[in-house]
Design a protein around this motif. Structure first.
Motif, PDB file in Angstrom:
ATOM      1  N   ARG A 126       0.828  -1.212   0.000  1.00 31.53           N
ATOM      2  CA  ARG A 126       0.000   0.000   0.000  1.00 31.53           C
ATOM      3  C   ARG A 126       0.861   1.260   0.000  1.00 31.53           C
ATOM      4  N   ASN A 127       2.007   1.199   0.651  1.00 29.17           N
ATOM      5  CA  ASN A 127       2.840   2.382   0.842  1.00 29.17           C
ATOM      6  C   ASN A 127       4.032   2.491  -0.106  1.00 29.17           C
ATOM      7  N   ASN A 128       4.234   1.510  -0.988  1.00 25.70           N
ATOM      8  CA  ASN A 128       5.394   1.499  -1.874  1.00 25.70           C
ATOM      9  C   ASN A 128       4.977   1.246  -3.314  1.00 25.70           C
ATOM     10  N   PRO A 129       4.793   2.328  -4.077  1.00 30.17           N
ATOM     11  CA  PRO A 129       4.340   2.177  -5.464  1.00 30.17           C
ATOM     12  C   PRO A 129       5.249   1.288  -6.316  1.00 30.17           C
ATOM     13  N   GLU A 130       6.554   1.357  -6.126  1.00 27.45           N
ATOM     14  CA  GLU A 130       7.465   0.537  -6.933  1.00 27.45           C
ATOM     15  C   GLU A 130       7.274  -0.947  -6.625  1.00 27.45           C
ATOM     16  N   ALA A 131       7.159  -1.297  -5.354  1.00 30.00           N
ATOM     17  CA  ALA A 131       6.929  -2.701  -4.977  1.00 30.00           C
ATOM     18  C   ALA A 131       5.582  -3.170  -5.525  1.00 30.00           C
ATOM     19  N   ARG A 132       4.584  -2.320  -5.449  1.00 26.07           N
ATOM     20  CA  ARG A 132       3.254  -2.639  -5.971  1.00 26.07           C
ATOM     21  C   ARG A 132       3.321  -2.882  -7.482  1.00 26.07           C
ATOM     22  N   PHE A 133       4.051  -2.029  -8.200  1.00 26.24           N
ATOM     23  CA  PHE A 133       4.207  -2.186  -9.646  1.00 26.24           C
ATOM     24  C   PHE A 133       4.919  -3.506  -9.967  1.00 26.24           C
ATOM     25  N   GLN A 134       6.015  -3.796  -9.261  1.00 25.42           N
ATOM     26  CA  GLN A 134       6.781  -5.027  -9.513  1.00 25.42           C
ATOM     27  C   GLN A 134       5.924  -6.271  -9.226  1.00 25.42           C
ATOM     28  N   TYR A 135       5.144  -6.222  -8.157  1.00 23.77           N
ATOM     29  CA  TYR A 135       4.294  -7.365  -7.809  1.00 23.77           C
ATOM     30  C   TYR A 135       3.209  -7.556  -8.864  1.00 23.77           C
ATOM     31  N   SER A 136       2.620  -6.470  -9.313  1.00 23.84           N
ATOM     32  CA  SER A 136       1.586  -6.551 -10.339  1.00 23.84           C
ATOM     33  C   SER A 136       2.152  -7.141 -11.628  1.00 23.84           C
ATOM     34  N   LYS A 137       3.316  -6.683 -12.017  1.00 20.86           N
ATOM     35  CA  LYS A 137       3.986  -7.191 -13.221  1.00 20.86           C
ATOM     36  C   LYS A 137       4.250  -8.695 -13.097  1.00 20.86           C
ATOM     37  N   LEU A 138       4.789  -9.119 -11.952  1.00 21.06           N
ATOM     38  CA  LEU A 138       5.060 -10.539 -11.717  1.00 21.06           C
ATOM     39  C   LEU A 138       3.774 -11.353 -11.783  1.00 21.06           C
ATOM     40  N   LYS A 139       2.733 -10.867 -11.135  1.00 19.03           N
ATOM     41  CA  LYS A 139       1.462 -11.589 -11.121  1.00 19.03           C
ATOM     42  C   LYS A 139       0.908 -11.776 -12.528  1.00 19.03           C
ATOM     43  N   LYS A 140       0.990 -10.747 -13.347  1.00 19.38           N
ATOM     44  CA  LYS A 140       0.481 -10.839 -14.716  1.00 19.38           C
ATOM     45  C   LYS A 140       1.277 -11.858 -15.536  1.00 19.38           C
ATOM     46  N   GLU A 141       2.587 -11.859 -15.378  1.00 19.02           N
ATOM     47  CA  GLU A 141       3.431 -12.834 -16.086  1.00 19.02           C
ATOM     48  C   GLU A 141       3.091 -14.257 -15.650  1.00 19.02           C
ATOM     49  N   LEU A 142       2.951 -14.455 -14.353  1.00 24.55           N
ATOM     50  CA  LEU A 142       2.663 -15.791 -13.826  1.00 24.55           C
ATOM     51  C   LEU A 142       1.252 -16.244 -14.185  1.00 24.55           C
ATOM     52  N   ALA A 143       0.315 -15.320 -14.228  1.00 28.68           N
ATOM     53  CA  ALA A 143      -1.069 -15.670 -14.590  1.00 28.68           C
ATOM     54  C   ALA A 143      -1.131 -16.195 -16.024  1.00 28.68           C
ATOM     55  N   LEU A 144      -0.337 -15.616 -16.903  1.00 28.68           N
ATOM     56  CA  LEU A 144      -0.278 -16.115 -18.283  1.00 28.68           C
ATOM     57  C   LEU A 144       0.357 -17.503 -18.334  1.00 28.68           C
ATOM     58  N   GLN A 145       1.403 -17.676 -17.551  1.00 24.87           N
ATOM     59  CA  GLN A 145       2.150 -18.931 -17.547  1.00 24.87           C
ATOM     60  C   GLN A 145       1.365 -20.066 -16.876  1.00 24.87           C
ATOM     61  N   TYR A 146       0.636 -19.758 -15.808  1.00 26.41           N
ATOM     62  CA  TYR A 146      -0.040 -20.793 -15.000  1.00 26.41           C
ATOM     63  C   TYR A 146      -1.544 -20.567 -14.924  1.00 26.41           C
ATOM     64  N   GLU A 147      -2.156 -20.223 -16.022  1.00 26.98           N
ATOM     65  CA  GLU A 147      -3.576 -19.889 -16.059  1.00 26.98           C
ATOM     66  C   GLU A 147      -4.470 -20.979 -15.460  1.00 26.98           C
ATOM     67  N   ARG A 148      -4.089 -22.218 -15.609  1.00 28.69           N
ATOM     68  CA  ARG A 148      -4.915 -23.332 -15.121  1.00 28.69           C
ATOM     69  C   ARG A 148      -4.278 -24.076 -13.937  1.00 28.69           C
ATOM     70  N   ASP A 149      -3.299 -23.453 -13.315  1.00 21.81           N
ATOM     71  CA  ASP A 149      -2.609 -24.098 -12.198  1.00 21.81           C
ATOM     72  C   ASP A 149      -2.366 -23.079 -11.087  1.00 21.81           C
ATOM     73  N   ARG A 150      -3.393 -22.881 -10.266  1.00 20.38           N
ATOM     74  CA  ARG A 150      -3.308 -21.867  -9.213  1.00 20.38           C
ATOM     75  C   ARG A 150      -2.198 -22.179  -8.210  1.00 20.38           C
ATOM     76  N   GLU A 151      -1.952 -23.454  -7.954  1.00 18.74           N
ATOM     77  CA  GLU A 151      -0.911 -23.822  -7.001  1.00 18.74           C
ATOM     78  C   GLU A 151       0.474 -23.375  -7.495  1.00 18.74           C
ATOM     79  N   LYS A 152       0.774 -23.615  -8.763  1.00 16.15           N
ATOM     80  CA  LYS A 152       2.057 -23.179  -9.340  1.00 16.15           C
ATOM     81  C   LYS A 152       2.146 -21.654  -9.334  1.00 16.15           C
TER      82      LYS A 152
END
Length: 181
Positions: A126-152
């Motif tokens: 909430r308090n660190n825009p750069e960390a928030r941006f990096q986490y969002s970017k990572l999540k989007k990459e992983l969501a594409l990679q593991y769309e059908r595997d929530r555990e991975k």
């Protein structure tokens, strides 16, 4: 919009309604639990503005004693939650609601590592825009990679989360030292 099929990973951009969804659910939980000695927090990515998230509201409930969760379980089941025991995380009562899933509840002891670390992570994002941006970017990459595997998908975020919690702890320690000087 909230809700997601079990096992799937689909991210949504931040929705201004998520805090209201949390507040509505918090009020329903407070009505059925009727205990003053609990704390209820909105956690997970839906609790952080400008962060993409799986559209599921995560709720953290802090209780004084772990065994109190067994008394709370039937009350939450009465409002549509399914109790899943510790579900792989010792010291946590876990609940899910909806088909597709709309809400998760994690009940832990106040002050436990689970309690502290989830709030540290949320607050740091909430308090660190750069960390928030990096986490969002990572999540989007992983969501594409593991769309059908929530555990991975979840496992692949673990290193970022652990590093962020460590940064938050160091930041908090520096803040406390600054207050002492």
């Amino acid at each position: 919009m909230i809700g997601l099929e079990k096992g799937k990973v689909k991210l949504a951009e931040y929705d201004e309604n998520w805090p209201f969804e949390f507040e509505n659910e918090k009020n329903a939980i407070q009505r059925v639990i009727q205990k003053n000695e609990i704390a209820i927090e909105h956690i997970g990515s839906t609790s952080v503005k400008e962060l993409c998230a799986k559209p599921i509201i995560d709720i953290l409930i802090g209780i004084e004693h772990f065994d109190d969760g067994f008394d709370i379980a039937p009350k939450l089941e009465a409002i549509g939650y399914e109790y899943k025991g510790e579900n792989g995380i010792p010291g946590r009562h876990y609940f899910a609601k909806g088909n597709p899933r709309t809400h998760h509840i994690h009940i832990v002891e106040l002050g436990s590592d689970f309690w502290k670390e989830h709030l540290l992570f949320r607050n740091y994002l909430r308090n660190n825009p750069e960390a928030r941006f990096q986490y969002s970017k990572l999540k989007k990459e992983l969501a594409l990679q593991y769309e059908r595997d929530r555990e991975k998908y979840t496992d692949s975020k673990a290193e970022f989360i652990r590093n962020t919690i460590n940064k938050a702890k160091k930041s908090k320690t520096k803040e406390m030292k600054g207050k002492l000087n």
